[in-house]
Design an enzyme around this catalytic site. Structure first.
Site, PDB file in Angstrom:
ATOM      1  CG  HIS A  43      -7.648  12.089  -9.286  1.00 58.86           C
ATOM      2  ND1 HIS A  43      -7.661  10.997  -8.468  1.00 58.86           N
ATOM      3  CD2 HIS A  43      -8.518  12.983  -8.751  1.00 58.86           C
ATOM      4  CE1 HIS A  43      -8.527  11.197  -7.472  1.00 58.86           C
ATOM      5  NE2 HIS A  43      -9.050  12.391  -7.632  1.00 58.86           N
ATOM      6  CG  ASN A  79      -4.971  10.703  -6.200  1.00 56.92           C
ATOM      7  OD1 ASN A  79      -4.292  10.846  -7.213  1.00 56.92           O
ATOM      8  ND2 ASN A  79      -5.486   9.535  -5.839  1.00 56.92           N
ATOM      9  CD  GLU A  94      -4.238   4.099  -1.798  1.00 59.15           C
ATOM     10  OE1 GLU A  94      -4.442   4.519  -0.652  1.00 59.15           O
ATOM     11  OE2 GLU A  94      -5.108   4.140  -2.698  1.00 59.15           O
ATOM     12  CG  ASP A 111      -1.930   1.147   1.175  1.00 54.72           C
ATOM     13  OD1 ASP A 111      -3.029   0.913   0.654  1.00 54.72           O
ATOM     14  OD2 ASP A 111      -1.604   2.253   1.660  1.00 54.72           O
ATOM     15  CG  ASP A 114      -4.306   8.374 -12.863  1.00 52.17           C
ATOM     16  OD1 ASP A 114      -4.663   7.899 -11.765  1.00 52.17           O
ATOM     17  OD2 ASP A 114      -5.100   8.826 -13.712  1.00 52.17           O
TER      18      ASP A 114
END
Length: 349
Positions: free
Chosen positions: A230, A225, A260, A217, A234
């Site tokens: 975003h 974000n 994530e 994680d 990404d």
């Protein structure tokens, strides 16, 4: 013995060609290009008067994979052959059928080898599918003879059918990959997890082959974000997968579980052996900031690992223990690796 057939007619051929139904049934069961090529050379020998048959499918800019069959009817394993300087290479690029006689006198080294072995004539037909020339199917005859219209028609039909089947197989492979692949990162997705999990679990139950699950994680990813957008998030996810893949072995699998979160499956590796390996995975994320369009982003990851033991009743139970170790890693301050063991959770680094 009755051989059931069906009729097909290639372009520019006046008569129907009888194709054995057994061939068509086998063809529908072929699940790879190698299996398809082997099938075609075996049946081509049965269906024509040729001494030898070969299927060459282009696998790179410079090479074919070639399967051959002689009078025994058995197909050889696929071997790589250069395209340049070969008759089949010329047929590939010209996309036209070639019939060559007096092989021992030809400029192609492969033809001269066949001529020295007593072969006299070769017919080579381009394999075309979806307007692409994919390869060549060829047949060799012992004498410098005129190839009968029947045999020419059969090879044209076989080339046409082979081209269509190769394209179909590739489309099915692409579809399977799309179904099992995360479109953002290129990692596998949950659809692939079920398939891979079953393989690892069956090997564990049958022969006690170990495997390790690493639940990964990215720490505080929501802040990336929220603060940078975003698009940057990404990009970080894509780079994370790229870095992890660069350190994984060929048989390892990385799966994006969502957001994530990732799951890495390490085959043949117990949790004790996996611990230093997984720490290196953590380091490849943390050691170098991520370059983005908005500048450098520092990223770390928390990782929990677990291997199956004989108290686990399923892969999912081992995965739950890996997740518990991940929660412990986050509770311990993040950017760490924790291994789950029975009755306890033990930090590994």
């Amino acid at each position: 013995m009755t051989i059931h057939t069906t009729s097909l007619r290639p372009p520019d051929v006046e008569e129907d060609v009888q194709i054995p139904l057994g061939f068509l049934m086998e063809m529908t069961n072929a699940t790879s290009e190698d299996a398809l090529s082997e099938l075609f050379v075996r049946w081509a020998i049965r269906m024509t008067n040729a001494e030898r048959c070969a299927v060459a499918i282009q696998d790179s800019d410079t090479t074919f994979v070639v399967h051959q069959s002689g009078d025994t009817g058995r197909a050889s394993a696929g071997r790589s052959h250069p395209i340049a300087g070969s008759l089949m290479g010329d047929v590939l690029f010209s996309r036209e059928m070639r019939i060559v006689r007096h092989l021992e006198q030809q400029r192609y080294a492969g033809c001269r080898v066949l001529g020295a072995a007593g072969m006299g004539t070769i017919v080579a037909v381009p394999v075309i599918g979806d307007k692409l020339c994919l390869g060549v199917i060829s047949a060799t005859y012992r004498k410098a003879r005129v190839v009968s219209p029947r045999d020419r028609a059969i090879f044209e039909v076989l080339a046409s059918v082979l081209g269509a089947q190769v394209i179909l197989l590739r489309q099915m492979t692409d579809l399977k990959r799309l179904v099992r692949t995360d479109p953002l990162t290129g990692a596998f997705n949950r659809n692939h997890l079920a398939h891979t999990a079953a393989q690892h679990w069956n090997d564990w139950m049958a022969i006690a082959r170990p495997f390790c699950i690493a639940s990964v994680d990215l720490d505080h990813f929501k802040l990336v974000n929220d603060s940078m957008g975003h698009a940057i998030g990404d990009a970080v996810l894509r780079e994370t997968v790229r870095r992890l893949k660069s350190k994984l072995r060929s048989g390892d699998t990385i799966i994006r579980m969502g957001g994530e979160e990732f799951c890495i499956l390490l085959g043949g590796m117990s949790d004790s052996a996996a611990s230093p390996f997984v720490r290196r995975l953590r380091n490849v994320i943390q050691d170098t900031p991520f370059q983005t369009n908005d500048g450098l982003v520092a990223v770390t990851a928390s990782i929990g690992i677990a291997s199956p033991d004989y108290e686990d009743s399923s892969f999912d139970e081992t995965l739950r223990r890996s997740d518990k170790a991940l929660y412990a890693a986050k509770a311990a301050g993040r950017n760490t690796v924790v291994t789950h063991v029975r009755q306890d959770v033990m930090a590994a680094g």
